[in-house]
Write a protein that holds these residues in place. Structure first.
Motif, mmCIF file in Angstrom:
data_model
loop_
_atom_site.group_PDB
_atom_site.id
_atom_site.type_symbol
_atom_site.label_atom_id
_atom_site.label_comp_id
_atom_site.label_asym_id
_atom_site.label_seq_id
_atom_site.Cartn_x
_atom_site.Cartn_y
_atom_site.Cartn_z
ATOM 1 N N SER A 10 0.742 -1.400 0.194
ATOM 2 C CA SER A 10 -0.311 -0.191 -0.286
ATOM 3 C C SER A 10 1.253 1.574 -0.368
ATOM 4 O O SER A 10 1.596 1.282 0.269
ATOM 5 N N PRO A 11 0.156 2.016 -0.656
ATOM 6 C CA PRO A 11 0.927 3.697 -0.474
ATOM 7 C C PRO A 11 0.871 4.041 0.998
ATOM 8 O O PRO A 11 1.902 4.551 1.443
ATOM 9 N N GLU A 12 0.355 3.824 1.506
ATOM 10 C CA GLU A 12 0.240 4.412 3.235
ATOM 11 C C GLU A 12 1.220 3.004 3.701
ATOM 12 O O GLU A 12 1.029 3.949 5.123
ATOM 13 N N SER A 13 1.974 1.802 3.703
ATOM 14 C CA SER A 13 2.711 1.670 4.311
ATOM 15 C C SER A 13 3.027 2.515 5.039
ATOM 16 O O SER A 13 4.473 3.015 4.274
ATOM 17 N N ILE A 14 3.730 2.253 5.982
ATOM 18 C CA ILE A 14 4.787 3.014 6.950
ATOM 19 C C ILE A 14 5.957 2.326 7.833
ATOM 20 O O ILE A 14 6.915 2.841 8.132
ATOM 21 N N ASP A 15 5.966 0.747 7.290
ATOM 22 C CA ASP A 15 6.624 -0.188 7.831
ATOM 23 C C ASP A 15 8.129 -0.289 7.119
ATOM 24 O O ASP A 15 7.881 0.331 6.242
ATOM 25 N N GLU A 16 8.694 -1.713 7.385
ATOM 26 C CA GLU A 16 8.814 -2.049 6.893
ATOM 27 C C GLU A 16 9.363 -3.139 5.996
ATOM 28 O O GLU A 16 10.620 -3.956 5.572
ATOM 29 N N SER A 17 8.645 -3.312 5.586
ATOM 30 C CA SER A 17 7.953 -4.347 4.724
ATOM 31 C C SER A 17 8.744 -4.512 3.088
ATOM 32 O O SER A 17 8.927 -5.694 3.725
ATOM 33 N N GLN A 18 9.178 -3.771 2.679
ATOM 34 C CA GLN A 18 10.213 -3.488 1.772
ATOM 35 C C GLN A 18 11.536 -4.198 1.832
ATOM 36 O O GLN A 18 12.238 -5.062 1.069
ATOM 37 N N LEU A 19 12.126 -3.755 3.407
ATOM 38 C CA LEU A 19 13.538 -5.028 3.280
ATOM 39 C C LEU A 19 13.085 -5.590 4.124
ATOM 40 O O LEU A 19 14.367 -6.451 3.273
ATOM 41 N N VAL A 20 12.430 -6.005 4.201
ATOM 42 C CA VAL A 20 11.871 -7.204 4.578
ATOM 43 C C VAL A 20 12.227 -8.248 3.309
ATOM 44 O O VAL A 20 12.743 -9.613 3.283
ATOM 45 N N CYS A 21 11.167 -7.351 1.658
ATOM 46 C CA CYS A 21 10.499 -8.077 0.534
ATOM 47 C C CYS A 21 12.225 -8.313 0.507
ATOM 48 O O CYS A 21 12.479 -8.881 -0.393
ATOM 49 N N ASN A 22 13.662 -7.815 0.047
ATOM 50 C CA ASN A 22 14.807 -7.162 -0.403
ATOM 51 C C ASN A 22 16.210 -8.401 0.081
ATOM 52 O O ASN A 22 17.058 -8.955 -0.562
ATOM 53 N N LYS A 23 15.564 -9.324 0.923
ATOM 54 C CA LYS A 23 16.238 -10.330 1.744
ATOM 55 C C LYS A 23 15.794 -11.368 1.084
ATOM 56 O O LYS A 23 16.297 -12.127 1.359
ATOM 57 N N TYR A 24 15.131 -11.365 0.360
ATOM 58 C CA TYR A 24 14.496 -12.829 -0.413
ATOM 59 C C TYR A 24 14.909 -12.840 -2.252
ATOM 60 O O TYR A 24 14.058 -11.799 -2.222
ATOM 61 N N ALA A 25 15.963 -13.149 -2.339
ATOM 62 C CA ALA A 25 15.172 -13.092 -3.894
ATOM 63 C C ALA A 25 14.109 -13.990 -5.367
ATOM 64 O O ALA A 25 14.208 -13.259 -6.010
ATOM 65 N N LYS A 26 13.505 -14.259 -4.262
ATOM 66 C CA LYS A 26 12.911 -15.106 -5.135
ATOM 67 C C LYS A 26 11.006 -13.577 -5.067
ATOM 68 O O LYS A 26 10.171 -14.056 -5.782
ATOM 69 N N VAL A 27 11.526 -12.804 -4.074
ATOM 70 C CA VAL A 27 10.423 -12.001 -4.095
ATOM 71 C C VAL A 27 10.685 -10.583 -4.627
ATOM 72 O O VAL A 27 11.386 -10.222 -4.719
ATOM 73 N N ILE A 28 8.846 -9.957 -5.029
ATOM 74 C CA ILE A 28 8.808 -8.994 -5.928
ATOM 75 C C ILE A 28 8.337 -8.233 -5.060
ATOM 76 O O ILE A 28 7.793 -7.994 -4.733
ATOM 77 N N HIS A 29 8.661 -7.048 -4.947
ATOM 78 C CA HIS A 29 8.102 -5.675 -3.980
ATOM 79 C C HIS A 29 7.908 -4.670 -4.903
ATOM 80 O O HIS A 29 8.260 -4.500 -5.568
ATOM 81 N N LEU A 30 6.246 -4.585 -4.470
ATOM 82 C CA LEU A 30 6.123 -3.508 -5.451
ATOM 83 C C LEU A 30 5.827 -2.222 -4.961
ATOM 84 O O LEU A 30 4.098 -2.839 -3.561
ATOM 85 N N ASP A 31 5.697 -1.087 -5.374
ATOM 86 C CA ASP A 31 4.958 -0.019 -4.543
ATOM 87 C C ASP A 31 3.951 0.307 -5.238
ATOM 88 O O ASP A 31 4.192 0.971 -6.396
ATOM 89 N N CYS A 32 2.413 0.206 -4.844
ATOM 90 C CA CYS A 32 1.892 0.553 -5.644
ATOM 91 C C CYS A 32 1.039 1.835 -5.747
ATOM 92 O O CYS A 32 1.463 1.950 -4.516
ATOM 93 N N LYS A 33 0.367 3.008 -6.627
ATOM 94 C CA LYS A 33 -0.065 3.581 -6.697
ATOM 95 C C LYS A 33 -1.351 4.238 -5.604
ATOM 96 O O LYS A 33 -1.612 5.217 -4.909
ATOM 97 N N ILE A 34 -2.132 3.159 -5.931
ATOM 98 C CA ILE A 34 -3.488 3.469 -5.467
ATOM 99 C C ILE A 34 -3.647 1.737 -4.220
ATOM 100 O O ILE A 34 -3.474 1.694 -4.035
ATOM 101 N N LYS A 35 -3.646 2.837 -2.795
ATOM 102 C CA LYS A 35 -4.114 2.009 -1.815
ATOM 103 C C LYS A 35 -5.425 1.205 -2.059
ATOM 104 O O LYS A 35 -6.565 1.368 -2.686
#
Length: 234
Positions: free
Chosen positions: A39-64
């Motif tokens: 979600s564009p409103e997320s404020i936690d570190e979800s992306q950093l968690v995702c970055n630890k896994y090669a099989k995971v694609i993190h997508l920053d959505c434009k619409i919540k």
């Protein structure tokens, strides 16, 4: 078969830490990609968690909103089958084989029966209803999956629905008589709502909001009603 697992998230860092190791283990053994639609409103570190896994694609959505985030993830997906998973739901060990078998049998849509992460008589009663087709089948935490061509033909989830988007999709599936399968290998879902409220209260609220949905009440009003009655984020 390539399976794209799409997980819409909003401040789900802790659940991602719990889930991604299992999903990546399965992705190493099967043709699976994992897309986190944040979600564009997320404020936690979800992306950093995702970055630890090669099989995971993190997508920053434009619409919540779950519907918009799931649609955004689907546009990015490479798989010929798309599965939509809530961050707090645990898939069964054999989920890939089960989905592949369902699709090979000619089903273009499906979902999983589920059990709760705690076992009580009343919660077990609820889970029994997820094993068969019925009024409430296919929604909530049942992990809907589609062939990509079916999802595209339906133009994805209806983004006007900020709640009940899964039931709205289920209505369209039924209307167009799309063949589907309920997988009996159970997913495991959180009993958090029941812990924060009560079994009776949650079921009464769910039934009340579902009835209002059937009567055509606007989704924003449904969401407001749900949030006002239940101690649980939506």
């Amino acid at each position: 078969m390539m399976l794209s697992i799409i997980i819409p998230v909003y401040n789900e860092q802790e659940n991602l830490i719990k889930r991604l190791s299992f999903l990546c283990e399965k992705a190493n053994k099967n043709n699976i990609e994992i897309i986190i639609a944040n979600s564009p409103e997320s404020i936690d570190e979800s992306q950093l968690v995702c970055n630890k896994y090669a099989k995971v694609i993190h997508l920053d959505c434009k619409i919540k909103g779950r519907a918009a985030q799931m649609n955004a993830g689907a546009k990015l997906a490479k798989g010929d089958v798309l599965m939509f998973l809530h961050a707090d739901v645990v898939l069964p060990e054999d989920f890939y084989l089960q989905v592949k078998t369902a699709v090979n049998e000619g089903n273009k849509f499906g979902f999983f029966a589920y059990k709760f992460d705690v076992s009580t008589t009343l919660l077990n009663l609820n889970s029994k209803f997820t094993k068969k087709d019925g009024l409430f089948a296919g929604g909530g935490d049942q992990c809907q999956f589609f062939t990509k061509e079916t999802f595209k033909a339906f133009k994805g989830y209806n983004e006007n629905f900020c709640i009940m988007e899964d039931f709205e999709m289920m209505d369209r599936i039924r209307k167009h008589k799309i063949p589907f399968k309920i997988i009996q290998s159970k997913a495991t879902v959180s009993a958090r709502k029941y812990n924060n409220n009560s079994w009776l209260k949650v079921n009464l609220i769910n039934g009340y909001v579902f009835l209002k949905y059937r009567l055509g009440v606007h989704p924003t009003k449904l969401r407001k009603t749900y949030k006002s009655l239940l101690r649980e984020s939506v």
